[in-house]
Design a protein around this motif. Structure first.
Motif, short mmCIF file in Angstrom:
data_model
loop_
_atom_site.label_atom_id
_atom_site.label_comp_id
_atom_site.label_asym_id
_atom_site.label_seq_id
_atom_site.Cartn_x
_atom_site.Cartn_y
_atom_site.Cartn_z
N SER A 82 0.83 -1.21 0.00
CA SER A 82 0.00 0.00 0.00
C SER A 82 0.86 1.26 0.00
N CYS A 83 2.01 1.19 0.66
CA CYS A 83 2.94 2.33 0.65
C CYS A 83 3.43 2.60 -0.77
N HIS A 84 3.69 1.53 -1.51
CA HIS A 84 4.13 1.72 -2.90
C HIS A 84 2.99 2.22 -3.79
N VAL A 85 1.75 1.90 -3.41
CA VAL A 85 0.61 2.47 -4.12
C VAL A 85 0.61 3.99 -3.97
N GLU A 86 0.89 4.45 -2.76
CA GLU A 86 0.94 5.90 -2.52
C GLU A 86 2.09 6.54 -3.29
N LEU A 87 3.23 5.87 -3.32
CA LEU A 87 4.37 6.40 -4.06
C LEU A 87 4.07 6.44 -5.56
N TYR A 88 3.35 5.43 -6.04
CA TYR A 88 2.93 5.40 -7.45
C TYR A 88 2.02 6.58 -7.76
N ARG A 89 1.06 6.84 -6.88
CA ARG A 89 0.12 7.94 -7.12
C ARG A 89 0.85 9.29 -7.09
N ALA A 129 3.93 9.79 -7.94
CA ALA A 129 4.72 9.89 -9.17
C ALA A 129 3.82 10.24 -10.36
N VAL A 130 2.61 9.69 -10.40
CA VAL A 130 1.67 10.01 -11.47
C VAL A 130 1.33 11.49 -11.46
N LEU A 131 1.07 12.02 -10.26
CA LEU A 131 0.72 13.44 -10.14
C LEU A 131 1.87 14.34 -10.60
N LYS A 132 3.09 13.85 -10.47
CA LYS A 132 4.26 14.64 -10.87
C LYS A 132 4.70 14.32 -12.31
N ASP A 133 3.90 13.49 -12.99
CA ASP A 133 4.22 13.09 -14.37
C ASP A 133 5.59 12.42 -14.49
N ASP A 134 5.95 11.68 -13.46
CA ASP A 134 7.22 10.94 -13.47
C ASP A 134 6.91 9.49 -13.84
N ALA A 135 6.85 9.23 -15.13
CA ALA A 135 6.40 7.92 -15.62
C ALA A 135 7.33 6.78 -15.18
N THR A 136 8.62 7.03 -15.20
CA THR A 136 9.58 5.97 -14.82
C THR A 136 9.40 5.57 -13.37
N ARG A 137 9.35 6.58 -12.51
CA ARG A 137 9.18 6.30 -11.08
C ARG A 137 7.80 5.67 -10.82
N ALA A 138 6.81 6.13 -11.51
CA ALA A 138 5.47 5.57 -11.34
C ALA A 138 5.46 4.09 -11.69
N GLU A 139 6.08 3.72 -12.77
CA GLU A 139 6.12 2.32 -13.18
C GLU A 139 6.88 1.46 -12.18
N THR A 140 7.96 2.00 -11.63
CA THR A 140 8.74 1.26 -10.63
C THR A 140 7.89 0.92 -9.40
N HIS A 141 7.20 1.91 -8.89
CA HIS A 141 6.39 1.69 -7.68
C HIS A 141 5.14 0.86 -7.98
N SER A 198 -2.24 13.49 5.10
CA SER A 198 -3.33 12.53 4.93
C SER A 198 -4.41 13.07 4.01
N LEU A 199 -4.75 14.34 4.17
CA LEU A 199 -5.75 14.95 3.29
C LEU A 199 -5.27 14.96 1.84
N ASN A 200 -3.97 15.15 1.65
CA ASN A 200 -3.42 15.11 0.29
C ASN A 200 -3.57 13.71 -0.31
N SER A 201 -3.36 12.69 0.51
CA SER A 201 -3.51 11.32 0.03
C SER A 201 -4.96 11.03 -0.35
N LEU A 202 -5.87 11.53 0.47
CA LEU A 202 -7.30 11.31 0.21
C LEU A 202 -7.77 12.08 -1.02
N ALA A 203 -7.05 13.15 -1.36
CA ALA A 203 -7.45 13.96 -2.51
C ALA A 203 -7.42 13.15 -3.81
N TRP A 204 -6.53 12.16 -3.89
CA TRP A 204 -6.49 11.29 -5.08
C TRP A 204 -7.84 10.63 -5.28
#
Length: 707
Positions: A475-482, A484-496, A575-581
């Motif tokens: 679940s932590c890597h799910v958050e890191l993936y999200r 990375a997506v918000l920052k348009d970092d495709a490589t990092r997003a795919e890794t997580h 936490s509110l930032n995480s819920l914003a997704w």
């Protein structure tokens, strides 16, 4: 052997025979207590070796305690089996010595306070209490039921010993106990005076006449890192009695700050019958006999712990226990445990200190509705410092240090204590507990990569719930993936995304193997259902598993681990930032299941309530959770059924805060009580036991303040 006024020569050797004589007992007890003290200094192996040299019930009980602590800290099946065998041996030894003492009193210690053989009866009761815990933790329902039977027998024994102590105090210290109520009938006295006073103060029903044989003992057959551990037992056997007090104060200096202060205000409402010992110094005023001191401290520990545990059970389970004539009293349980901490230099007092600290830092501090007095911070800190001086090598006190810091919303300090303190425990179970506490701190700090790495380490260190560890790591890597997506970092997003998929894919193969009372662990059931839900959603939407996950699973875990109680505003904003997704996803699609929408609303309301934005929090609950029908929520595929009942609990917390706590407006507190009542009457829901513990504490708090 030399014995004067409870003092024993340290050169006394133990008898080689199996059965103790009246003259042997004090020496055997002192030797066992000296060795058992090593347990509280994380020197279990040395303690076990020393205790194995003795054959007395005291030595066998001490050895069983070393196994018990390992078993309950690690929840490992093999260790539980070894512990059960060791406890059975200790119980049989205590039973044999008790039978011998009652049949021929000349063979046993003669106490002026307690019935002959009470020291062995106490040993037996302690083994039964530990056996009850192991039985409940066992995967067998049969063993769990046997555990409850042992619990009842232990209570009967403790009840009888306390009755004897009270009779002695009534007879010889009537002036000290004259403040007790004397208007009640005297025909039947319970552990703290009259029958009525007993029911009010102990909170545990006295067994009926049908169990009289159980009440008698007739069923007996059934921070100073370089400071060395004291070379011999430093307890009341050898200390001058004038420096000791049942309340921990120094005689003749009651106005000065003592190592353990006077009982906290939350004890003031207890029945006056329970407070007769508060005016006495046991070792100075009552008895300095080492065996009497052992019995008094041991009964205070066990009877207090029993009442505390019974007071904490969730409402549904509490009703079951009441059928078995068990009912807890938190105030009295804590009062007795605090009393036992005055003897922290013996194993009974040290364990009482650990339990008292653990209860306040891991239970009370994480509850949302409790009185100001229920967490005596200064007194707890003094107790912690005293125990650290006595047992400087123990990591257990390090854990309590970290918990106190986190309870004060200093998560960074708590994490730093756990991670960077060089003190290490030779017990892998203690280090596993330390690692888990580190994980929860990192989770609340939203330090996702460190949190994931730490939870993966837990899999190798502890076998209790590896599925949960992998679930949170994934679940932590799910958050890191999200992120990375918000920052348009495709490589990092795919890794997580890949890492999250890998970890979550392992969860079901690890989860569900451990059982409690023949049932799967609630958290294992929860996470397996979540994985099933996400898998079904990914197939239906023809998308990857990670993209099918709904509301932040990390924030869910933070909620169920009471993380918001430890957070400062800046942590809550994360936490509110995480819920914003999830909020953005809901806005994009009208097809989002209503249970996901309700989860989001409850977690968001909790964040707002933690930030003291109470009107917004209550509006969120009213408009975004209560709008859903309970049956409609349950009808969702693989439904999360917890948001609606938990919303009522959160509403109660909002009302408590709105009222200003215990001294607030009665009408608002009454509404708070009504919301709690809705949760208490709710049918079973996900992880209801976790909420139930908070509801029990809240109900007790409101009852104490007259609501």
């Amino acid at each position: 052997m030399k014995r004067m006024g409870g003092w024993l020569s340290s050169k006394t050797t133990l008898p080689a025979t199996k059965s103790l004589t009246a003259l042997d007992e004090p020496a055997a007890l002192q030797d066992a207590l000296k060795s058992a003290a090593l347990i509280m200094n994380d020197e279990n192996e040395r303690a076990e070796n020393e205790l194995s040299k003795g054959t007395s019930p005291f030595h066998k009980l001490g050895r069983a305690t070393t196994f018990f602590l390992r078993a309950t800290l690690g929840f490992e099946k093999e260790m539980m089996e070894q512990t059960s065998a060791c406890l059975s041996e200790a119980e049989e030894s205590a039973s044999e010595h008790h039978r011998r003492a009652t049949r021929d009193p000349t063979t046993a210690h003669q106490s002026k306070i307690y019935p002959t053989g009470s020291e062995y009866a106490l040993c037996q009761a302690e083994t039964q209490l530990m056996s009850a815990v192991i039985g409940v933790l066992n995967e067998s329902l049969t063993e769990s039921l046997r555990g409850f039977y042992k619990l009842r027998r232990a209570f009967a024994t403790l009840h009888t010993i306390v009755e004897a102590e009270n009779r002695y105090l009534d007879k010889h210290f009537s002036s000290a106990s004259s403040s007790r109520t004397s208007t009640a009938t005297e025909k039947s006295k319970g552990p703290y005076g009259s029958e009525e006073a007993s029911a009010a103060s102990s909170g545990v029903m006295t067994p009926t006449s049908a169990d009289d044989e159980d009440i008698e003992f007739k069923d007996a057959e059934e921070g100073l890192a370089d400071q060395p551990t004291p070379g011999q037992y430093q307890g009341h056997l050898d200390l001058p009695v004038e420096n000791l007090s049942i309340n921990g104060s120094t005689k003749g200096d009651l106005d000065s700050k003592s190592s353990v202060e006077e009982p906290p205000p939350y004890a003031a409402g207890i029945s006056r019958a329970a407070s007769k010992m508060d005016n006495l110094n046991f070792t100075a005023d009552v008895s300095n006999d080492p065996i009497d001191v052992y019995i008094h401290s041991g009964v205070s520990l066990c009877y207090g712990l029993l009442q505390l545990i019974l007071s904490m059970v969730p409402p549904a389970f509490s009703r079951i226990l009441s059928i078995l004539s068990f009912r807890g009293d938190r105030e009295n349980g804590l009062r007795l445990l605090w009393r036992a901490t005055a003897f922290k230099d013996n194993i009974n007092g040290a364990l009482a200190s650990a339990i008292t600290l653990g209860f306040h830092n891991a239970a009370v501090a994480l509850c949302d509705i409790h009185s100001r007095e229920s967490y005596p911070k200064d007194r707890l800190r003094v107790l912690l410092q005293d125990t650290k001086k006595l047992y400087p090598k123990s990591v257990m006190w390090l854990l309590e240090d970290a918990r106190m810091a986190m309870g004060s919303r200093d998560l960074e300090k708590g994490a730093d204590i756990l991670i960077n303190n060089p003190l290490k425990s030779p017990l892998k179970q203690v280090e596993a507990l330390r690692l888990f506490e580190t994980c929860t701190a990192l989770m609340c700090l939203h330090r996702y990569e460190e949190c994931a790495t730490s939870f993966i380490k837990c899999v190798d260190m502890n076998s209790w719930s590896p599925g949960l560890y992998l679930y949170i790591a994934g679940s932590c890597h799910v958050e890191l993936y999200r992120q990375a997506v918000l920052k348009d970092d495709a490589t990092r997003a795919e890794t997580h995304k890949k890492k999250a998929t890998e970890l979550l894919g392992k969860v079901t193969s690890y989860a569900g193997k451990k059982k409690l009372m023949a049932r799967q662990l609630p958290l294992d059931v929860f996470i397996v259902r979540k994985l099933t839900k996400w898998t079904a959603r990914s197939k239906a939407a023809n998308t990857d598993l990670v993209d099918a996950i709904g509301v932040s699973p990390v924030e869910e875990m933070i909620y169920f681990w009471s993380g918001f109680r430890r957070m400062r505003p800046e942590h809550v904003e994360l936490s509110l930032n995480s819920l914003a997704w999830s909020e953005s996803q809901h806005q994009k699609s009208d097809s989002e299941p209503i249970d996901e929408r309700a989860i989001l609303a409850v977690l968001k309301a909790t964040c707002l309530r933690t930030l003291n934005r109470l009107p917004e929090a209550q509006t969120t609950l009213q408009e975004q959770v209560y709008c859903y029908d309970w049956h409609a929520l349950k009808a969702c595929p693989h439904a999360d059924n917890w948001p609606l009942p938990v919303a009522h609990y959160e509403h109660a917390v909002c009302l408590w805060q709105e009222a200003g706590g215990q001294d607030g407006e009665r009408e608002v507190l009454r509404k708070c009580s009504e919301e709690l009542g809705k949760v208490e009457k709710w049918e079973s829901f996900d992880l209801d036991a976790r909420i139930g513990l908070k509801v029990t504490t809240a109900r007790e708090t409101l009852r104490r303040v007259g609501v």
